[in-house]
Design a protein around this motif. Structure first.
Motif, short mmCIF file in Angstrom:
data_model
loop_
_atom_site.label_atom_id
_atom_site.label_comp_id
_atom_site.label_asym_id
_atom_site.label_seq_id
_atom_site.Cartn_x
_atom_site.Cartn_y
_atom_site.Cartn_z
N ILE A 1 0.85 -1.19 0.00
CA ILE A 1 0.00 0.00 0.00
C ILE A 1 0.89 1.24 0.00
CG2 ILE A 1 -1.69 1.33 1.30
CD1 ILE A 1 -2.74 -1.29 2.43
N THR A 2 0.67 2.11 -0.96
CA THR A 2 1.38 3.38 -1.01
C THR A 2 0.36 4.48 -0.83
OG1 THR A 2 3.02 2.42 -2.50
CG2 THR A 2 2.92 4.83 -2.39
N TYR A 3 0.64 5.39 0.10
CA TYR A 3 -0.31 6.46 0.39
C TYR A 3 0.41 7.78 0.62
CZ TYR A 3 0.90 6.01 5.36
OH TYR A 3 1.56 5.99 6.56
N TRP A 4 -0.36 8.87 0.48
CA TRP A 4 0.14 10.21 0.74
C TRP A 4 -0.20 10.59 2.16
CZ3 TRP A 4 3.32 12.63 -2.46
CH2 TRP A 4 3.36 12.22 -3.79
N THR A 5 0.75 11.25 2.83
CA THR A 5 0.50 11.74 4.18
C THR A 5 -0.07 13.16 4.10
OG1 THR A 5 2.66 12.81 4.47
CG2 THR A 5 2.51 10.45 5.00
N ALA A 6 -0.50 13.65 5.25
CA ALA A 6 -1.00 15.02 5.33
C ALA A 6 0.10 16.03 5.00
CB ALA A 6 -1.56 15.29 6.72
N ASN A 7 1.38 15.63 5.19
CA ASN A 7 2.52 16.50 4.88
C ASN A 7 3.03 16.31 3.45
OD1 ASN A 7 2.50 17.52 7.47
ND2 ASN A 7 3.91 15.98 8.23
N LYS A 8 2.24 15.69 2.60
CA LYS A 8 2.58 15.47 1.19
C LYS A 8 3.79 14.57 1.00
CE LYS A 8 -0.49 18.56 -0.25
NZ LYS A 8 -1.81 18.14 0.00
N GLU A 9 3.97 13.60 1.92
CA GLU A 9 5.03 12.60 1.78
C GLU A 9 4.39 11.32 1.27
OE1 GLU A 9 8.02 12.39 5.11
OE2 GLU A 9 6.38 13.49 6.08
N LEU A 10 5.14 10.57 0.50
CA LEU A 10 4.67 9.28 -0.01
C LEU A 10 5.25 8.18 0.86
CD1 LEU A 10 2.89 8.45 -2.40
CD2 LEU A 10 4.97 8.16 -3.74
N LYS A 11 4.40 7.31 1.41
CA LYS A 11 4.84 6.19 2.26
C LYS A 11 4.33 4.89 1.68
CE LYS A 11 5.37 8.43 6.72
NZ LYS A 11 5.04 8.34 8.14
#
Length: 81
Positions: A43-53
Protein backbone atom coordinates in the motif's frame (compact mmCIF):
# COMPACT_ATOMS: atom_id res chain seq x y z
CA UNK A 1 -6.87 -5.14 -6.39
CA UNK A 2 -8.54 -6.44 -3.23
CA UNK A 3 -9.36 -10.14 -3.07
CA UNK A 4 -12.70 -10.03 -1.25
CA UNK A 5 -15.15 -7.68 0.44
CA UNK A 6 -14.03 -8.51 4.00
CA UNK A 7 -10.43 -7.72 3.12
CA UNK A 8 -11.46 -4.48 1.42
CA UNK A 9 -13.32 -3.36 4.55
CA UNK A 10 -10.29 -4.25 6.73
CA UNK A 11 -7.88 -2.32 4.53
CA UNK A 12 -10.17 0.71 4.33
CA UNK A 13 -10.59 0.80 8.11
CA UNK A 14 -6.85 0.32 8.58
CA UNK A 15 -5.93 3.24 6.32
CA UNK A 16 -8.24 5.65 8.11
CA UNK A 17 -6.70 4.64 11.46
CA UNK A 18 -3.22 5.77 10.36
CA UNK A 19 -2.33 9.11 11.98
CA UNK A 20 -0.72 10.54 8.86
CA UNK A 21 -3.01 9.11 6.13
CA UNK A 22 -4.31 11.59 3.57
CA UNK A 23 -5.06 9.67 0.36
CA UNK A 24 -4.34 6.35 -1.33
CA UNK A 25 -1.78 6.34 -4.12
CA UNK A 26 -1.73 2.62 -4.97
CA UNK A 27 -2.80 -0.78 -3.67
CA UNK A 28 -1.08 -3.89 -5.02
CA UNK A 29 -2.09 -7.47 -4.20
CA UNK A 30 1.08 -9.56 -3.89
CA UNK A 31 0.01 -12.82 -5.53
CA UNK A 32 3.30 -14.64 -4.94
CA UNK A 33 3.12 -14.02 -1.17
CA UNK A 34 -0.58 -14.82 -0.77
CA UNK A 35 -2.90 -17.80 -0.46
CA UNK A 36 -6.62 -18.39 0.04
CA UNK A 37 -6.63 -17.25 3.68
CA UNK A 38 -3.44 -15.17 3.77
CA UNK A 39 -3.28 -11.95 1.75
CA UNK A 40 -0.30 -9.66 1.26
CA UNK A 41 -0.57 -6.10 -0.04
CA UNK A 42 1.76 -3.25 -0.88
CA UNK A 43 0.00 0.00 0.00
CA UNK A 44 1.38 3.38 -1.01
CA UNK A 45 -0.31 6.46 0.39
CA UNK A 46 0.14 10.21 0.74
CA UNK A 47 0.50 11.74 4.18
CA UNK A 48 -1.00 15.02 5.33
CA UNK A 49 2.52 16.50 4.88
CA UNK A 50 2.58 15.47 1.19
CA UNK A 51 5.03 12.60 1.78
CA UNK A 52 4.67 9.28 -0.01
CA UNK A 53 4.84 6.19 2.26
CA UNK A 54 4.74 2.51 1.37
CA UNK A 55 3.63 -0.26 3.72
CA UNK A 56 3.54 -4.03 3.59
CA UNK A 57 0.23 -5.29 4.98
CA UNK A 58 -0.38 -9.00 5.60
CA UNK A 59 -3.83 -10.27 6.54
CA UNK A 60 -4.30 -13.73 8.07
CA UNK A 61 -8.01 -14.44 7.79
CA UNK A 62 -7.82 -17.74 9.71
CA UNK A 63 -6.03 -16.28 12.74
CA UNK A 64 -7.90 -12.96 12.56
CA UNK A 65 -4.81 -10.79 12.56
CA UNK A 66 -3.20 -8.12 10.41
CA UNK A 67 0.52 -7.29 10.37
CA UNK A 68 1.94 -4.13 8.87
CA UNK A 69 5.13 -2.17 8.64
CA UNK A 70 7.20 0.04 6.37
CA UNK A 71 8.04 -1.55 3.04
CA UNK A 72 11.48 -3.17 3.28
CA UNK A 73 11.63 -3.16 7.10
CA UNK A 74 12.03 -6.35 9.11
CA UNK A 75 9.85 -5.35 12.06
CA UNK A 76 6.08 -5.38 11.71
CA UNK A 77 3.27 -4.54 14.11
CA UNK A 78 0.43 -7.06 14.50
CA UNK A 79 -3.17 -6.37 15.52
CA UNK A 80 -6.21 -8.63 15.95
CA UNK A 81 -9.46 -7.89 14.13
Amino acid sequence: MVQDLDTKELLTSFLYELDDYSSLDSLKFLVEDSSKHYHSYQITYWTANKELKTLLVEIDLLKGKMSFGPWGACAMETVKF
